[in-house]
Scaffold this active site. Structure first.
Site, PDB file in Angstrom:
ATOM      1  N   CYS A  43       0.809  -1.214   0.000  1.00  0.00           N
ATOM      2  CA  CYS A  43       0.000   0.000   0.000  1.00  0.00           C
ATOM      3  C   CYS A  43       0.842   1.263   0.000  1.00  0.00           C
ATOM      4  O   CYS A  43       1.938   1.297   0.556  1.00  0.00           O
ATOM      5  CB  CYS A  43      -0.896   0.019   1.226  1.00  0.00           C
ATOM      6  SG  CYS A  43      -1.911  -1.441   1.461  1.00  0.00           S
TER       7      CYS A  43
ATOM      8  N   HIS B  65      15.642 -37.547  -8.159  1.00  0.00           N
ATOM      9  CA  HIS B  65      15.010 -37.706  -6.847  1.00  0.00           C
ATOM     10  C   HIS B  65      13.598 -37.133  -6.833  1.00  0.00           C
ATOM     11  O   HIS B  65      13.137 -36.654  -5.790  1.00  0.00           O
ATOM     12  CB  HIS B  65      15.870 -37.055  -5.773  1.00  0.00           C
ATOM     13  CG  HIS B  65      17.215 -37.680  -5.632  1.00  0.00           C
ATOM     14  ND1 HIS B  65      17.437 -38.824  -4.901  1.00  0.00           N
ATOM     15  CD2 HIS B  65      18.417 -37.347  -6.169  1.00  0.00           C
ATOM     16  CE1 HIS B  65      18.716 -39.158  -4.964  1.00  0.00           C
ATOM     17  NE2 HIS B  65      19.332 -38.274  -5.739  1.00  0.00           N
TER      18      HIS B  65
ATOM     19  N   GLY C 296      -0.062  -1.367   6.351  1.00  0.00           N
ATOM     20  CA  GLY C 296       0.282  -2.338   7.382  1.00  0.00           C
ATOM     21  C   GLY C 296      -0.923  -3.151   7.804  1.00  0.00           C
ATOM     22  O   GLY C 296      -1.939  -3.242   7.111  1.00  0.00           O
TER      23      GLY C 296
ATOM     24  N   GLU D 234       6.129 -15.270 -11.560  1.00  0.00           N
ATOM     25  CA  GLU D 234       5.694 -13.943 -11.118  1.00  0.00           C
ATOM     26  C   GLU D 234       4.940 -13.194 -12.212  1.00  0.00           C
ATOM     27  O   GLU D 234       3.896 -12.589 -11.946  1.00  0.00           O
ATOM     28  CB  GLU D 234       6.903 -13.092 -10.715  1.00  0.00           C
ATOM     29  CG  GLU D 234       7.411 -13.297  -9.319  1.00  0.00           C
ATOM     30  CD  GLU D 234       8.566 -12.365  -9.006  1.00  0.00           C
ATOM     31  OE1 GLU D 234       8.530 -11.736  -7.934  1.00  0.00           O
ATOM     32  OE2 GLU D 234       9.503 -12.250  -9.824  1.00  0.00           O
TER      33      GLU D 234
ATOM     34  N   GLU E  72      15.719 -18.513  -9.250  1.00  0.00           N
ATOM     35  CA  GLU E  72      15.369 -17.149  -9.621  1.00  0.00           C
ATOM     36  C   GLU E  72      14.634 -17.116 -10.962  1.00  0.00           C
ATOM     37  O   GLU E  72      13.650 -16.382 -11.134  1.00  0.00           O
ATOM     38  CB  GLU E  72      16.634 -16.284  -9.676  1.00  0.00           C
ATOM     39  CG  GLU E  72      16.424 -14.845 -10.119  1.00  0.00           C
ATOM     40  CD  GLU E  72      15.581 -14.020  -9.175  1.00  0.00           C
ATOM     41  OE1 GLU E  72      15.177 -12.909  -9.577  1.00  0.00           O
ATOM     42  OE2 GLU E  72      15.291 -14.473  -8.044  1.00  0.00           O
TER      43      GLU E  72
ATOM     44  N   LYS F  78       5.709  -4.536  -4.838  1.00  0.00           N
ATOM     45  CA  LYS F  78       7.145  -4.316  -4.949  1.00  0.00           C
ATOM     46  C   LYS F  78       7.815  -4.320  -3.586  1.00  0.00           C
ATOM     47  O   LYS F  78       8.804  -4.990  -3.355  1.00  0.00           O
ATOM     48  CB  LYS F  78       7.401  -2.990  -5.667  1.00  0.00           C
ATOM     49  CG  LYS F  78       8.886  -2.665  -5.866  1.00  0.00           C
ATOM     50  CD  LYS F  78       9.548  -3.680  -6.788  1.00  0.00           C
ATOM     51  CE  LYS F  78      10.975  -3.307  -7.112  1.00  0.00           C
ATOM     52  NZ  LYS F  78      11.645  -4.364  -7.889  1.00  0.00           N
TER      53      LYS F  78
ATOM     54  N   ARG G 179       4.426  -0.219  -6.352  1.00  0.00           N
ATOM     55  CA  ARG G 179       4.390  -0.994  -5.116  1.00  0.00           C
ATOM     56  C   ARG G 179       3.353  -2.121  -5.172  1.00  0.00           C
ATOM     57  O   ARG G 179       3.384  -3.029  -4.360  1.00  0.00           O
ATOM     58  CB  ARG G 179       4.074  -0.065  -3.926  1.00  0.00           C
ATOM     59  CG  ARG G 179       5.147   0.956  -3.672  1.00  0.00           C
ATOM     60  CD  ARG G 179       4.687   2.007  -2.659  1.00  0.00           C
ATOM     61  NE  ARG G 179       4.548   1.482  -1.331  1.00  0.00           N
ATOM     62  CZ  ARG G 179       5.497   1.489  -0.406  1.00  0.00           C
ATOM     63  NH1 ARG G 179       6.691   1.974  -0.702  1.00  0.00           N
ATOM     64  NH2 ARG G 179       5.287   1.028   0.801  1.00  0.00           N
TER      65      ARG G 179
END
Length: 612
Positions: free
Chosen positions: A2, A508, A99, A492, A485, A607, A27
Site C-alpha cells: 500500500c 530424486h 500495514g 511472477e 530465480e 514491490k 508498489r
C-alpha cells in the site's frame, strides 16, 4: 505494498496527491482513494483498479482542497472493493493506513458494542472509529491519536485529517515506512520519498513510534508524548529519473540498465585492479572478529544470499548460512557469538527481514553476545540501513518493475565485493586470486551487454512457452539459485507454474514430471560441473523433455531436435550467476508479454513487502 501520500499546503493539492499515487503504482495495489478537507467537509473519492480511474472520478467531481490524504491499497483484510478502499471515515475523521492491525477484531467488537457501524471489511476502519471516539474527550487531534496508538497492535503507518483541524495533518510510523517531505509553506507525507520528489528533495525519515503533526509552516515529532528532533536530509534529485523512456515496460528498461548499474556498484569499491582503501574501512575491526556469516532475506534477495554462501565458503573459507527471513524470525534460532548477520533487501523495508534483524539484535544484547549487523540494500535512507551497524549500497537506481532485475544483479555484485573485502581483512584470499576476480568484475558489464545482444534469439524461444502450463529450471552449483530465480521470474509475471531445481536432484523426484509438454530450462556455464550437467540433459531428453539451454559459447552444446540453445559469452565461472540472470529475465519478460499479462504490476504482488 500500500502507498500513502498526504499534504497540507496553501495551494490546492489534489494534483500532487494523484501524481504521488501514480509514482507509487510500482508498489502493487488494487484500489485507490483520496480525501480532502474543504470548508468543514470531507470530500472523498475511491475507485477499484488503477489510479487513472480515481483521477477521472476526481476530475468529474471537481474536488479540491489544501489538506488531504491519498492511498493505494493492496488487499489484506477484505476484497478489492470500493467500500474497502482507503481513506476510511468515521464522523469527520479520515484515515489512510499501511500495514496490519493485528488486534482489529477485538477492537472492532468493542467499537460495535459502543454503537459504531462498520462499512468495510478492513482492519483500518477501527482506527478511524477509535480516533473519532477519542475526540469526544479532547479537542486536540494530536492528543486523540496519541491516546489511540497504544491500543493498536501490529505494523502500521497512518495519515489522519479532521474537519475541525483544517491546517493539521497527523501521521504515525510503527513498523511501516513513512517519510515527511519538507516544503516552503507546505509539508507532505508519503510511504516512499519517490512520490514527493517532484515537489521537494528534503525529507525527514520518521523512526519507529514517531507521531508527527504537520501544518503549513511547522513539523513536530513526538515520541511517547515528548517533542523530539529529527534531522532534515537532502536527497539527490537524480533518483527521480523513473521514466520508461523508449521501453515498453519498466522491467525491460531495468534489464537493459544492468550493465550500468553493476558498473556503478563496483566502482564504489574498486580502484583499478584493487579494492579501494576507504571501501568499508569502518568495518575492518568487526570483520577481523567474525567467525561465520548468517544471511537473512526474502524472495529474490534470498537467492542472492544462496549464491553468496558458495562464494564465502569457496573463496575465503568462511562458514555461511542462508535463511528465509519469515522462517528465521519464528523458529528461535541460536544466536552465535562473532557472527556477521547480513540482511539483504531491495527496499530495506521488507517486513520479515526487518523483524528478524530487530529480534536478533535484541536477543544478542540480552545474552551479551558480540555480533555484527550489516545491510545490503538499494535505498540509503531505509530502516535496515539505519538500524544495522554497517551497510553496503547497491547503486541500481530506482527499480519500478515488481519482478526484481537490476536490484538482484547489483546485490550479487555487492556481495562479491563484500566477500573480497572480508577475505582481504582476514588474509584468507590470495592477492593473485583477488586481482583475477576484480579484473573479471570490471569485465562483467561488457559481458552482460553482449548477452543482451541475444535478445532476439531469446524472444524466439519464448514463443514456444506461451501455451505451456509448467516449466522446470535446472542448474548446478551457483547456477542452482539462478534456476530458482528464473522459475520465480517466470511464475511472477507470466503466471506459468515453474520450479527451480539443483540438476543433481533430477532423479530424486522432478524427473517424474518430464514429458513432451514440459519445457526444461538449463543453465550451462563453462565450469567444473558442465559434464555432469550434460548427463542431466540426456536424462531429460530420454524422457521426451524439450530443452531450452543457455550455454557458454565454448561449452560444445549445440542445438538439435528438441534442444534449443542460446550461446552466452564466456565469463569466469565464479561470476557466471550474474550473467546467467540476464537470459532468464529476458525469457520471463517475453513470455509474459506474449501471454498479455501486466508485466510491471503482476496480479496479487507488491514491490515493497512491508507486511508479513
Amino acid at each position: 505494498m500500500c502507498g500513502i501520500v498526504g499534504g497540507v499546503a496553501e495551494r490546492n493539492i489534489i494534483n500532487i496527491l494523484i501524481e504521488g499515487l501514480k509514482r507509487l503504482e510500482y508498489r502493487g495495489y488494487d484500489s485507490a482513494g483520496v480525501a480532502l478537507i474543504n470548508q468543514g467537509q470531507v470530500l472523498r473519492e475511491r475507485r477499484v483498479g488503477k489510479v487513472v480511474n480515481l483521477e477521472h472520478a476526481v476530475n468529474e467531481a471537481n474536488i479540491e482542497g489544501s489538506l488531504g490524504i491519498a492511498h493505494t491499497r493492496w488487499a489484506t483484510h477484505g476484497k478489492p472493493t470500493e467500500n474497502n478502499a482507503h481513506p476510511h471515515i468515521s464522523g469527520t475523521v479520515a484515515v489512510v493506513h499501511n500495514g496490519i492491525i493485528e488486534n482489529y477484531q477485538e477492537l472492532k467488537d468493542n467499537l460495535e458494542s459502543l454503537g459504531y457501524v462498520f462499512t468495510s471489511q478492513t482492519d483500518t476502519e477501527v482506527v478511524a472509529h477509535l480516533i473519532n471516539d477519542a475526540l469526544k474527550s479532547t479537542s486536540s487531534l494530536l492528543t486523540a491519536v496519541q491516546q489511540v496508538v497504544p491500543q493498536l497492535k501490529g505494523a502500521y503507518a497512518l495519515g489522519i485529517v479532521h474537519t475541525d483541524h483544517p491546517d493539521e495533518l497527523i501521521t504515525v510510523r510503527e513498523g511501516s515506512p513513512l517519510v515527511i517531505g519538507v516544503g516552503i509553506g507546505e509539508n507532505f507525507i508519503s510511504s516512499d520519498q519517490l512520490a514527493l520528489l517532484p515537489i521537494t528533495n528534503r525529507f525527514i525519515y520518521l523512526e519507529e513510534g514517531d507521531i508527527a503533526r504537520l501544518t503549513r509552516s511547522s513539523i513536530e515529532v513526538f515520541v511517547e508524548g515528548q517533542l523530539v528532533q529529527r534531522p532534515v536530509k537532502e536527497l539527490d534529485a537524480t533518483v527521480s529519473t523513473v521514466s520508461k523512456g523508449e521501453y515498453k515496460h519498466y522491467m525491460l528498461k531495468e534489464i537493459y540498465e544492468q550493465p550500468e548499474a553493476i558498473q556503478q556498484t563496483i566502482s564504489q569499491a574498486l580502484n583499478s585492479n584493487a579494492l579501494r582503501a576507504d571501501f568499508l574501512a569502518e568495518a575492518v575491526a568487526d570483520f577481523k572478529s567474525i567467525q561465520q556469516i548468517q544471511i537473512i532475506a526474502c524472495g529474490t534477495s534470498y537467492h542472492a544470499g544462496m549464491i553468496a554462501k558458495y562464494w564465502f565458503e569457496q573463496l575465503i573459507d568462511l562458514p555461511c548460512q542462508v535463511e528465509i527471513a519469515s522462517e528465521f524470525r519464528y523458529r528461535t534460532p541460536v544466536i552465535v557469538n562473532h557472527t556477521l548477520y547480513i540482511c539483504i533487501s531491495q527496499s530495506g523495508e521488507t517486513a520479515d527481514t526487518l523483524a528478524a534483524l530487530r529480534d536478533t539484535q535484541q536477543r544478542a544484547l540480552a545474552k551479551n553476545l558480540n555480533i555484527v549487523t550489516m545491510t545490503i540494500c538499494n535505498v540509503a535512507t531505509s530502516s535496515m540501513v539505519r538500524e544495522t551497524k554497517h551497510s553496503l549500497l547497491t547503486l541500481a537506481g530506482p527499480e519500478i518493475g515488481v519482478a526484481s532485475t537490476k536490484a538482484f544483479t547489483t546485490q550479487l555484485a555487492a556481495l562479491m565485493l563484500l566477500v573480497l573485502k572480508i577475505g582481504q581483512v582476514k588474509q584468507s584470499i590470495a592477492v593473485e586470486k583477488m586481482t583475477t576476480i576484480i579484473t573479471d568484475l570490471w569485465h562483467t558489464p561488457k559481458v552482460i551487454l553482449d548477452t543482451l545482444q541475444q535478445n532476439k534469439d531469446i524472444l524466439r524461444l519464448s514463443e514456444l512457452f506461451v501455451e505451456k502450463q509448467h516449466c522446470l529450471f535446472l542448474g548446478r552449483g551457483t547456477e542452482f539459485p539462478i534456476a530458482l530465480e528464473g522459475a520465480l521470474k517466470l511464475k511472477e509475471i507470466s503466471y506459468i507454474h515453474a520450479e527451480g531445481y539443483a540438476a543433481g536432484e533430477l532423479k530424486h523426484g522432478p524427473l517424474a514430471l518430464v514429458d513432451n509438454d514440459m519445457p526444461v530450462v538449463i543453465l550451462a556455464p563453462q565450469d567444473d560441473m558442465l559434464d555432469k550437467l550434460k548427463s542431466n540433459m540426456e536424462e531429460v531428453q530420454a524422457r521426451g523433455g524439450e530443452l531450452f539451454v543457455f550455454a557458454d559459447e565454448n561449452s560444445g552444446i549445440k542445438g538439435k531436435d528438441r534442444q534449443h540453445v542460446v550461446h552466452i559469452p564466456s565469463i569466469s565461472p565464479i561470476l557466471a550467476p550474474i550473467v546467467y540472470s540476464i537470459p532468464v529475465q529476458l525469457l520471463s519478460y517475453h513470455v509474459a508479454v506474449l501471454r498479455g499479462t501486466d508485466v510491471d504490476q503482476p496480479r496479487n504482488l507488491a514491490k515493497s513487502v512491508t507486511v508479513e
